[in-house]
Design a protein around this motif. Structure first.
Motif, mmCIF file in Angstrom:
data_model
loop_
_atom_site.group_PDB
_atom_site.id
_atom_site.type_symbol
_atom_site.label_atom_id
_atom_site.label_comp_id
_atom_site.label_asym_id
_atom_site.label_seq_id
_atom_site.Cartn_x
_atom_site.Cartn_y
_atom_site.Cartn_z
ATOM 1 N N VAL A 30 50.775 36.075 30.206
ATOM 2 C CA VAL A 30 50.184 35.421 29.038
ATOM 3 C C VAL A 30 49.194 34.322 29.418
ATOM 4 C CG1 VAL A 30 50.739 34.019 26.998
ATOM 5 C CG2 VAL A 30 52.191 35.949 27.611
ATOM 6 N N LYS A 31 49.436 33.630 30.529
ATOM 7 C CA LYS A 31 48.694 32.391 30.743
ATOM 8 C C LYS A 31 47.191 32.567 30.903
ATOM 9 C CE LYS A 31 49.278 31.586 35.768
ATOM 10 N NZ LYS A 31 50.050 32.762 36.219
ATOM 11 N N GLY A 32 46.745 33.725 31.358
ATOM 12 C CA GLY A 32 45.308 33.917 31.586
ATOM 13 C C GLY A 32 44.507 34.037 30.303
ATOM 14 N N GLY A 40 49.778 35.802 44.871
ATOM 15 C CA GLY A 40 48.513 35.097 44.674
ATOM 16 C C GLY A 40 47.622 35.880 43.744
ATOM 17 N N SER A 41 46.384 35.417 43.627
ATOM 18 C CA SER A 41 45.508 36.047 42.668
ATOM 19 C C SER A 41 44.079 35.550 42.839
ATOM 20 C CB SER A 41 45.995 35.703 41.264
ATOM 21 O OG SER A 41 45.132 36.207 40.310
ATOM 22 N N PRO A 42 43.055 36.361 42.781
ATOM 23 C CA PRO A 42 43.157 37.818 42.740
ATOM 24 C C PRO A 42 43.370 38.371 44.144
ATOM 25 C CG PRO A 42 40.841 37.140 42.634
ATOM 26 C CD PRO A 42 41.665 35.882 42.671
ATOM 27 N N GLY A 68 51.917 39.591 39.694
ATOM 28 C CA GLY A 68 50.579 39.965 39.230
ATOM 29 C C GLY A 68 49.582 39.848 40.367
ATOM 30 N N GLY A 69 48.363 39.508 40.019
ATOM 31 C CA GLY A 69 47.350 39.295 41.036
ATOM 32 C C GLY A 69 46.397 40.452 41.256
ATOM 33 N N PHE A 70 46.640 41.580 40.586
ATOM 34 C CA PHE A 70 45.674 42.676 40.720
ATOM 35 C C PHE A 70 44.292 42.133 40.306
ATOM 36 C CE2 PHE A 70 49.039 46.210 39.667
ATOM 37 C CZ PHE A 70 49.692 45.923 40.851
ATOM 38 N N LEU A 90 56.015 44.740 36.692
ATOM 39 C CA LEU A 90 54.657 44.296 37.051
ATOM 40 C C LEU A 90 54.259 43.170 36.099
ATOM 41 C CD1 LEU A 90 52.917 47.812 37.260
ATOM 42 C CD2 LEU A 90 53.644 46.415 39.205
ATOM 43 N N GLU A 91 53.482 42.222 36.603
ATOM 44 C CA GLU A 91 53.024 41.099 35.775
ATOM 45 C C GLU A 91 51.496 40.967 35.813
ATOM 46 O OE1 GLU A 91 56.916 38.213 36.580
ATOM 47 O OE2 GLU A 91 55.078 37.886 37.707
ATOM 48 N N PRO A 92 50.795 41.983 35.354
ATOM 49 C CA PRO A 92 49.325 41.911 35.421
ATOM 50 C C PRO A 92 48.755 40.962 34.382
ATOM 51 C CG PRO A 92 49.996 43.866 34.225
ATOM 52 C CD PRO A 92 51.268 43.211 34.708
ATOM 53 N N GLY A 93 47.838 40.134 34.781
ATOM 54 C CA GLY A 93 47.161 39.247 33.838
ATOM 55 C C GLY A 93 45.675 39.517 33.908
ATOM 56 N N ARG A 94 45.074 38.969 34.948
ATOM 57 C CA ARG A 94 43.632 39.069 35.148
ATOM 58 C C ARG A 94 43.106 40.510 35.100
ATOM 59 N NH1 ARG A 94 40.999 35.402 38.422
ATOM 60 N NH2 ARG A 94 43.041 34.761 39.191
ATOM 61 N N SER A 95 43.869 41.451 35.668
ATOM 62 C CA SER A 95 43.371 42.833 35.726
ATOM 63 C C SER A 95 43.276 43.430 34.325
ATOM 64 C CB SER A 95 44.256 43.693 36.624
ATOM 65 O OG SER A 95 45.594 43.689 36.160
ATOM 66 N N ALA A 125 39.908 36.088 31.609
ATOM 67 C CA ALA A 125 41.120 35.545 32.220
ATOM 68 C C ALA A 125 40.853 34.137 32.720
ATOM 69 C CB ALA A 125 41.564 36.425 33.386
ATOM 70 N N TYR A 126 41.738 33.207 32.372
ATOM 71 C CA TYR A 126 41.624 31.817 32.819
ATOM 72 C C TYR A 126 40.291 31.209 32.381
ATOM 73 C CZ TYR A 126 45.449 33.759 35.448
ATOM 74 O OH TYR A 126 46.608 34.412 35.766
ATOM 75 N N GLY A 127 39.803 31.668 31.241
ATOM 76 C CA GLY A 127 38.582 31.134 30.654
ATOM 77 C C GLY A 127 38.976 30.185 29.540
HETATM 78 C C1 PLP Z 1 49.750 33.818 36.904
HETATM 79 C C2 PLP Z 1 50.876 34.733 37.211
HETATM 80 C C3 PLP Z 1 50.723 36.119 37.086
HETATM 81 C C4 PLP Z 1 49.430 36.771 36.697
HETATM 82 O O1 PLP Z 1 48.444 36.654 37.666
HETATM 83 P P1 PLP Z 1 47.082 37.463 37.454
HETATM 84 O O2 PLP Z 1 46.256 37.118 38.621
HETATM 85 O O3 PLP Z 1 46.472 36.974 36.204
HETATM 86 O O4 PLP Z 1 47.420 38.906 37.405
HETATM 87 C C5 PLP Z 1 51.827 36.909 37.325
HETATM 88 N N1 PLP Z 1 53.010 36.380 37.683
HETATM 89 C C6 PLP Z 1 53.192 35.047 37.819
HETATM 90 C C7 PLP Z 1 54.514 34.542 38.213
HETATM 91 C C8 PLP Z 1 52.132 34.189 37.605
HETATM 92 O O5 PLP Z 1 52.308 32.872 37.753
#
Ligand code: PLP
Length: 425
Positions: free
Chosen positions: A59-61, A201-203, A238-240, A272-277, A383-385
């Protein structure tokens, strides 16, 4: 990649001209594409189908409630990092039993709210957090499940500020300490510690760090199982990547091809926790040129968007492709590149009105000739904007617009001056 394309020298979001939105709503403005969110989510579902993972949109992105609702309607779960995000997700119609909750500093109140809501899993970041969760869980009759976030100590080869899985990071616990955590808390009556969580980490724009991290996690899971602990889930975080430049990030199928073979027949539910992707390429920030200015050898395009609207360039020296919304013949681009070579372009810095030297959106960037009033699109800003935007310099936050096909709607109105002071006393 996304549904932002040039047609007849003008930029469209799906079927809507971006300039039309800017004219009606004003600038700076965030514009999101529904179809891009949907297609990125569906590509992940398809790519990982064999393992039937729980996909938890991070959600945070990009956290607007309408975006959360869109993802909830697609069946997505949610990765949250605060009580505020839990509130958003539940208000958006998200299912609590598909919510996973990470973060190194969960307060008692946040933990109680998440227990009462019945979330799927707490991702635990330290021994003392786990002790506290056990205490709070013992005061409730809800079943509480938890996973331990471990640091596999791999280098995701990304910016040092977005590297999270190395030994010296504040997140998670080392593999050596992780075993002790299971020995102490792995058979607790109040919580079920039955998962391992990673987020490196990310990306992360290559698949190797995931392979390394998952291999280390699997060795650890074998060890835990040998010692009689039940491990049911592996959350790879996440981090894709997203395409800040065209083709920069592996596609969902590439990540899946690397990850699936490692987890086949392991008896682990993948999370999986995709945000940015999902959100990165689904949004742009549109800003207007206020003034052109010479400073020594430098040319500055001073625009009405600033670091308070999009902080990534100032914070991480992040690259965002920037291009005019309406272009002259010969300047329409299909590829977003950081080495664009089009005759007639000119090097300049794109800067905002905020009183900070780090208030830039691009430095030494080749752009077509610009003049006062021109609209610029800052790509891959979903994302993160907006989510990281602030009112610094008493600048009301930008509006957010969601496009779907031929139409668009305001999903967050532009803040006004009253919003700046309305909760001050
Ligand atoms: C921020 C975060 C993500 C998402 O990262 P993205 O680069 O946006 O995919 C997933 N898991 C955790 C625990 C995070 O803190």
């Amino acid at each position: 990649m996304d549904y932002f394309k040039y047609k007849d020298n003008q930029l469209f979001c799906e079927n809507v001209p971006v300039a039309q939105i800017a004219q009606q709503i004003g600038t700076p403005v965030y514009i999101y594409s529904t179809a891009t969110f949907q297609s990125h989510y569906k590509k992940l579902v398809e790519a990982f189908a064999e393992l039937e993972p729980l996909i938890c949109y991070s959600v945070k992105g990009c956290s607007n409630i309408n975006i959360c609702r869109l993802l909830a309607e697609l069946g997505s779960g949610f990765d949250i990092v605060s009580g505020g995000e839990l509130y958003r997700v539940l208000q958006a119609g998200g299912q609590a039993d598909k919510v996973v909750y990470a973060g190194v500093g969960k307060t008692d109140e946040e933990i109680r709210q998440a227990i009462e809501a019945g979330i799927a899993c707490f991702n635990i970041e330290s021994e003392s957090e786990l002790e506290n969760l056990i205490l709070l869980a013992s005061q409730s009759d809800r079943r509480v499940q938890a996973a331990l976030r471990v640091n596999p100590d791999v280098d995701p080869k990304t910016h040092r500020y977005t590297t999270t899985g190395k030994k010296e990071s504040k997140f998670g616990v080392n593999l050596e300490r992780a075993l002790k955590v299971f020995e102490e808390f792995g058979h607790d009556d109040h919580i079920k510690l039955n998962g391992i969580h990673l987020h490196i980490g990310s990306p992360v724009n290559t698949v190797e760090p995931y392979i390394q991290a998952i291999k280390k996690a699997l060795v650890f899971i074998d060890e835990l199982r040998d010692k009689g602990f039940t491990i049911e889930t592996l959350n790879v975080g996440g981090g894709f990547g997203a395409d800040y430049t065209t083709g920069e990030a592996p596609i969902a199928a590439d990540y899946a091809a690397a990850i699936i073979p490692l987890l086949r027949d392991k008896g682990l539910r993948l999370i999986l926790e995709p945000g940015r992707s999902i959100s990165g390429n689904a949004g742009i920030l549109v800003t207007k040129v206020l003034y052109m200015k010479q400073g020594g050898d430098k040319t500055f395009a001073i625009v009405d968007g600033a670091m308070n609207d999009l902080i990534r360039p100032a914070l991480y020296e992040a690259f965002h492709f920037i291009w005019p919304v309406q272009v002259a013949d010969g300047f329409a681009v299909e590829n977003r590149s950081n080495t664009i070579e089009i005759p007639g372009t000119q090097k300049m810095d794109v800067v905002g009105p905020v009183c900070e030297t780090s208030d830039f959106l691009a430095q030494d960037r080749l752009l077509p000739p610009l003049q006062r009033g021109d609209l610029l699109s800052i790509f891959t800003a979903g994302a993160y904007g907006f989510a990281m935007s602030s009112q610094y310099n008493s600048r009301p936050r930008a509006a957010e617009i969601l496009v779907e096909g031929d139409s668009f709607r305001v999903i967050r109105r532009r803040e006004c001056y009253e919003d700046l002071i309305s909760i001050e006393k």
